[in-house]
Design an enzyme around this catalytic site. Sequence first.
Site, mmCIF file in Angstrom:
data_model
loop_
_atom_site.group_PDB
_atom_site.id
_atom_site.type_symbol
_atom_site.label_atom_id
_atom_site.label_comp_id
_atom_site.label_asym_id
_atom_site.label_seq_id
_atom_site.Cartn_x
_atom_site.Cartn_y
_atom_site.Cartn_z
ATOM 1 N N HIS A 227 -11.455 12.909 0.810
ATOM 2 C CA HIS A 227 -11.550 11.565 1.375
ATOM 3 C C HIS A 227 -11.515 11.496 2.891
ATOM 4 O O HIS A 227 -12.306 10.785 3.494
ATOM 5 C CB HIS A 227 -10.414 10.727 0.795
ATOM 6 N N ARG B 226 -0.423 9.360 -0.268
ATOM 7 C CA ARG B 226 -1.589 9.871 -0.991
ATOM 8 C C ARG B 226 -1.478 11.346 -1.359
ATOM 9 O O ARG B 226 -1.931 11.750 -2.434
ATOM 10 C CB ARG B 226 -2.853 9.625 -0.154
ATOM 11 N N GLN C 134 -7.331 15.142 3.507
ATOM 12 C CA GLN C 134 -6.702 14.297 2.495
ATOM 13 C C GLN C 134 -7.607 14.110 1.282
ATOM 14 O O GLN C 134 -8.782 13.790 1.415
ATOM 15 C CB GLN C 134 -6.389 12.920 3.086
ATOM 16 N N HIS D 141 -7.941 11.688 -1.710
ATOM 17 C CA HIS D 141 -7.490 10.384 -2.194
ATOM 18 C C HIS D 141 -7.235 10.490 -3.690
ATOM 19 O O HIS D 141 -8.027 11.085 -4.417
ATOM 20 C CB HIS D 141 -8.555 9.327 -1.903
ATOM 21 N N ARG E 201 -2.460 11.003 6.118
ATOM 22 C CA ARG E 201 -2.641 9.630 6.596
ATOM 23 C C ARG E 201 -2.191 8.624 5.543
ATOM 24 O O ARG E 201 -2.505 8.764 4.364
ATOM 25 C CB ARG E 201 -4.105 9.371 6.935
ATOM 26 N N PHE F 145 0.851 -1.185 0.000
ATOM 27 C CA PHE F 145 0.000 0.000 0.000
ATOM 28 C C PHE F 145 0.889 1.237 0.000
ATOM 29 O O PHE F 145 2.036 1.189 0.442
ATOM 30 C CB PHE F 145 -0.910 0.006 1.243
ATOM 31 N N LEU G 113 -14.738 5.789 -4.259
ATOM 32 C CA LEU G 113 -13.329 5.417 -4.110
ATOM 33 C C LEU G 113 -12.953 4.174 -4.902
ATOM 34 O O LEU G 113 -13.687 3.196 -4.938
ATOM 35 C CB LEU G 113 -13.017 5.186 -2.629
ATOM 36 N N GLU H 292 -6.655 1.979 -3.030
ATOM 37 C CA GLU H 292 -5.211 1.984 -3.262
ATOM 38 C C GLU H 292 -4.689 0.567 -3.498
ATOM 39 O O GLU H 292 -3.618 0.373 -4.070
ATOM 40 C CB GLU H 292 -4.527 2.597 -2.040
#
Length: 596
Positions: free
Chosen positions: A369, A282, A236, A238, A411, A116, A248, A251
Amino acid sequence: MNNHQFDVIVVGAGGAGLMAGLYASRTAKTAVISKLYPTRSHTGAAQGGISAALGNLEEDRIEWHTYDSIKGSDYLGDQDAIEFMCQEAPQAVLELEHMGLPFDRTPEGRISQRPFGGHTNNDTGKPVSRACHAADRTGHMILQTLYQQCIKNDVNFYDEYQVVDLLTNNGKAVGVIAVELSSGELHTFHAKSVILATGGHGRIFEVTSNAYAYTGDGAALVLRKGIPLEDLEFFQFHPTGIYKLGILITEGVRGDGGVLINGNGERFMPKYAPSVKDLASRDVVSRAIYTEIREGRGIGGSNYVYLDVRPETVNKYAALDGRTNPDGSAYTVTGEEILKKLPDIIDFCRVYLGVDPVTQMMPIQPTAHYTMGGIPTNKFGQVIVDDKNTVYPGLYAAGECACVSVHGGNRLGTNSLLDLVVFGKYAGLTAAEYANKTDFESLPSGSEEEIKALFDAMKHGSGTENAFDISTAMKSVMFDLVGIYRTEKDMEKAIEKVRELQVRYKEIKVADTGKIFNTDLINAWELGNMLEIAELIAISALNRKESRGGHSREDYPKRNDVEWLKHTLVKKENGKVELNYKPVTITKYQPKERVY
């Protein structure tokens, strides 16, 4: 009024709320109040995985996970809290497994893990498999598992109750007031401890991955009690939301080998993150996509790019990158394996886009996000009210509505589900411990009448404003002016426009004057929450004169650790905004430039 009394009240039934309710219920009489049926909570939308340094597929270490989270936070995360979370991670994942969560498995029967963004082998700098997953519906499985455990443990549930006020007395939290949606009646819940687990506020933005219910309720409740919010400027985006819809695309698609392609047919992430490429953090990937679009390299000149997970593309770039399986063999995938690993993503794209990811590229754009900021807490979930970390008695928070701060300025993917499980657990334990050592405080008088007066004014007043129009304007302002890239001029304009909308909001009137499932009324109340938070996001961002993590200013493009290595605390009382700051906790990792 309908009156109820419990030792511990949990507001919100997502991953954090259910975890808190489960652990509190083991020693205290506990109720969970949710405006949704629990298994419809937004945790169920989390796709790719939950992070833990299990090392099931390759070498991994808790220290690497800790450093990656600190680096990913752009050094704004509190390092003691991050160390605590990463140390708790392996046990938390194993505990979920023992509760019955059906993780994907390796051939040997261990919990499967995938790479990730931002998670690395610190020795080689290459991506590491750290995300424990259940296909691409990990959050859904966590939600179902925890709800079953709560039912088994006799947690009391009040489903489809909208909490509209936090009750305090003598500087302590003593309960909440909620509207029963099916009847419109008000209910008072008297408690010794209150845990807020109400999620984020992404519905402030026009294009978002967030559920319709993500309206910042918990954050707004504490603001109205004079408690500040922390680091609101860090939101954030995404990198991979479905074009125009914001839904979404995990990831995990890139973790399984997917790559980003621009309008020239080029894979562009190697020039922004030469080492980890498409698996950078991100904030880095979102800015890269936005830069490609702004410089005219979107698809056909439009404001989106492609995410390509077709097997022939994955295999081509895996060979060029020298990617291998844990046993050293070349990494390859087939269409059948993509279908097995990403079933929900493929369904989303087929249904909403008419695109089959096994044979076609997916149009994506960054989507609002996750908020890194929220209600300030310590690692035990206790709400803190100032730069001296003073605890507010009886009040706790966990999950996205809280700011521990383990995410800092940005994050890492899969750390959100870990955050929910770890800090939801400790909020529940600490709240129950407090409740078992204290007596019930008396309830404040007049709170019910204030809520009734507010709702009556919305339903029967002389106002002429429409909630939908104000909401649409707010979302457009925030997405356009306080989005991925920010400037002083844009944010000043955003603050001015949001304040104009706040004035219009005072004249709001809802069309539905009934009591039963009056969604018009609830939507209007939620809009008030979002307008309050939107203003403070823009003010916090305007005052932070640097770029860090998810906060990227074109007029201050560099990170400034000398002046801005500190957390923002913002509140609004009697119409006046007050900004304060507190230091970031640093244990052993001194800030340095982030290189991916």
